[in-house]
Write a protein that holds these residues in place. Structure first.
Motif, PDB file in Angstrom:
ATOM      1  N   ALA A  11      -5.536  26.064  24.889  1.00 49.19           N
ATOM      2  CA  ALA A  11      -4.719  25.504  24.268  1.00 49.19           C
ATOM      3  C   ALA A  11      -5.139  23.890  23.768  1.00 49.19           C
ATOM      4  CB  ALA A  11      -3.419  24.860  24.951  1.00 49.19           C
ATOM      5  N   ASP A  12      -4.624  23.188  22.983  1.00 52.00           N
ATOM      6  CA  ASP A  12      -5.100  21.968  22.577  1.00 52.00           C
ATOM      7  C   ASP A  12      -5.091  20.862  23.581  1.00 52.00           C
ATOM      8  OD1 ASP A  12      -6.068  22.734  19.909  1.00 52.00           O
ATOM      9  OD2 ASP A  12      -4.194  22.305  19.044  1.00 52.00           O
ATOM     10  N   ASN A  13      -3.935  21.135  24.608  1.00 52.66           N
ATOM     11  CA  ASN A  13      -3.863  19.888  25.550  1.00 52.66           C
ATOM     12  C   ASN A  13      -4.467  20.325  27.070  1.00 52.66           C
ATOM     13  OD1 ASN A  13      -1.979  22.175  26.039  1.00 52.66           O
ATOM     14  ND2 ASN A  13      -0.379  20.802  26.715  1.00 52.66           N
ATOM     15  N   GLU A  14      -5.259  21.321  26.856  1.00 56.05           N
ATOM     16  CA  GLU A  14      -6.199  21.647  28.224  1.00 56.05           C
ATOM     17  C   GLU A  14      -7.615  21.606  28.110  1.00 56.05           C
ATOM     18  OE1 GLU A  14      -2.958  25.511  29.399  1.00 56.05           O
ATOM     19  OE2 GLU A  14      -4.797  25.831  28.392  1.00 56.05           O
ATOM     20  N   ASN A  69     -14.307  16.543  31.163  1.00 58.57           N
ATOM     21  CA  ASN A  69     -14.196  17.390  29.955  1.00 58.57           C
ATOM     22  C   ASN A  69     -13.039  16.903  29.108  1.00 58.57           C
ATOM     23  OD1 ASN A  69     -16.564  18.596  30.660  1.00 58.57           O
ATOM     24  ND2 ASN A  69     -15.570  20.488  31.393  1.00 58.57           N
ATOM     25  N   ALA A  70     -12.067  16.823  29.792  1.00 57.95           N
ATOM     26  CA  ALA A  70     -10.823  16.615  29.096  1.00 57.95           C
ATOM     27  C   ALA A  70     -10.704  15.194  28.314  1.00 57.95           C
ATOM     28  CB  ALA A  70      -9.549  16.428  30.209  1.00 57.95           C
ATOM     29  N   GLU A  71     -11.385  14.102  29.126  1.00 60.44           N
ATOM     30  CA  GLU A  71     -11.260  12.864  28.663  1.00 60.44           C
ATOM     31  C   GLU A  71     -12.464  12.927  27.243  1.00 60.44           C
ATOM     32  OE1 GLU A  71     -11.762   8.297  29.981  1.00 60.44           O
ATOM     33  OE2 GLU A  71     -12.535   9.993  31.333  1.00 60.44           O
ATOM     34  N   ILE A  78      -6.103  10.895  30.820  1.00 52.07           N
ATOM     35  CA  ILE A  78      -6.543  11.392  32.536  1.00 52.07           C
ATOM     36  C   ILE A  78      -5.335  10.947  33.377  1.00 52.07           C
ATOM     37  CG2 ILE A  78      -8.784  11.360  32.052  1.00 52.07           C
ATOM     38  CD1 ILE A  78      -8.818   8.830  33.656  1.00 52.07           C
ATOM     39  N   ASN A  79      -4.347   9.889  32.936  1.00 58.37           N
ATOM     40  CA  ASN A  79      -3.342   9.798  33.730  1.00 58.37           C
ATOM     41  C   ASN A  79      -2.223  10.731  33.698  1.00 58.37           C
ATOM     42  OD1 ASN A  79      -4.458   7.375  34.504  1.00 58.37           O
ATOM     43  ND2 ASN A  79      -3.809   6.341  32.782  1.00 58.37           N
ATOM     44  N   GLN A  80      -2.212  11.575  32.682  1.00 61.71           N
ATOM     45  CA  GLN A  80      -0.995  12.706  32.584  1.00 61.71           C
ATOM     46  C   GLN A  80      -1.505  14.001  32.878  1.00 61.71           C
ATOM     47  OE1 GLN A  80       1.950  11.579  31.145  1.00 61.71           O
ATOM     48  NE2 GLN A  80       1.278   9.507  30.938  1.00 61.71           N
ATOM     49  N   LEU A  81      -2.841  13.989  33.454  1.00 61.66           N
ATOM     50  CA  LEU A  81      -3.328  15.498  33.777  1.00 61.66           C
ATOM     51  C   LEU A  81      -2.829  15.995  35.107  1.00 61.66           C
ATOM     52  CD1 LEU A  81      -7.052  14.932  32.891  1.00 61.66           C
ATOM     53  CD2 LEU A  81      -5.360  16.297  31.411  1.00 61.66           C
ATOM     54  N   VAL A 118      -8.447  24.534  35.413  1.00 58.65           N
ATOM     55  CA  VAL A 118      -7.653  24.128  34.303  1.00 58.65           C
ATOM     56  C   VAL A 118      -6.936  23.155  34.589  1.00 58.65           C
ATOM     57  CG1 VAL A 118      -6.570  24.867  32.133  1.00 58.65           C
ATOM     58  CG2 VAL A 118      -8.178  26.539  33.293  1.00 58.65           C
ATOM     59  N   VAL A 119      -7.212  21.936  33.691  1.00 60.11           N
ATOM     60  CA  VAL A 119      -6.472  20.905  33.768  1.00 60.11           C
ATOM     61  C   VAL A 119      -5.422  20.789  32.170  1.00 60.11           C
ATOM     62  CG1 VAL A 119      -7.612  19.702  35.371  1.00 60.11           C
ATOM     63  CG2 VAL A 119      -8.061  19.149  33.062  1.00 60.11           C
ATOM     64  N   ARG A 120      -4.286  20.266  32.607  1.00 65.13           N
ATOM     65  CA  ARG A 120      -3.433  20.115  31.226  1.00 65.13           C
ATOM     66  C   ARG A 120      -2.664  18.919  31.243  1.00 65.13           C
ATOM     67  NH1 ARG A 120       0.234  24.536  32.326  1.00 65.13           N
ATOM     68  NH2 ARG A 120      -1.331  26.056  31.594  1.00 65.13           N
ATOM     69  N   GLU A 121      -2.772  18.314  29.943  1.00 63.30           N
ATOM     70  CA  GLU A 121      -1.933  17.113  29.784  1.00 63.30           C
ATOM     71  C   GLU A 121      -0.508  17.481  29.319  1.00 63.30           C
ATOM     72  OE1 GLU A 121      -2.646  13.253  26.832  1.00 63.30           O
ATOM     73  OE2 GLU A 121      -2.869  15.387  25.925  1.00 63.30           O
TER      74      GLU A 121
END
Length: 126
Positions: A11-14, A69-71, A78-81, A118-121
């Motif tokens: 997804a776009d937030n991952e 990668n997310a950032e 990164i504070n919402q992951l 997998v990290v998600r916002e």
């Protein structure tokens, strides 16, 4: 002529990171990976930093790479992951042997694993 770009599987937030050929059995790796599933990333990093398991350092590196990668690649905060998924798969098995009594042989299996994080916002509800 080039191939068409493949559609993004997440997804776009991952964002995710995969580490292959980790020299530890999948059972041992899954014990540590299970301890960080669903946590916020800062708490998960603290958990891995102070873990006494040898493999925690490798998992921490993979988690830090997923955060980077997310950032950098997906512009996520990164504070919402949170750690949405941390799953472990089997990889190759090196088969060795040791001599035993009466001409027999003892089998030694050296397992390798694969780790996907997998990290998600997650937006906080105001």
């Amino acid at each position: 002529m080039s191939k068409k770009a493949r559609k993004r599987s997440l997804a776009d937030n991952e964002a995710r990171c995969v580490t292959c050929s980790i020299r530890v059995s999948p059972r041992k790796l899954n014990d540590v990976a299970a301890s960080i599933r669903g946590m916020k990333v800062d708490k998960a990093l603290a958990e891995l930093t102070f873990s006494r398991r040898r493999i925690a350092g490798t998992i921490k590196k993979t988690l830090e790479s997923a955060i980077a990668n997310a950032e950098n690649n997906h512009d996520l905060d990164i504070n919402q992951l949170i750690v949405a998924e941390a799953h472990v798969g089997k990889n190759l098995v090196m088969k060795r042997w040791t001599p035993r009594a009466r001409g027999r042989v003892g089998h030694i299996h050296k397992f390798f694993s694969q780790l996907t994080i997998v990290v998600r916002e997650v937006k906080e509800a105001a």
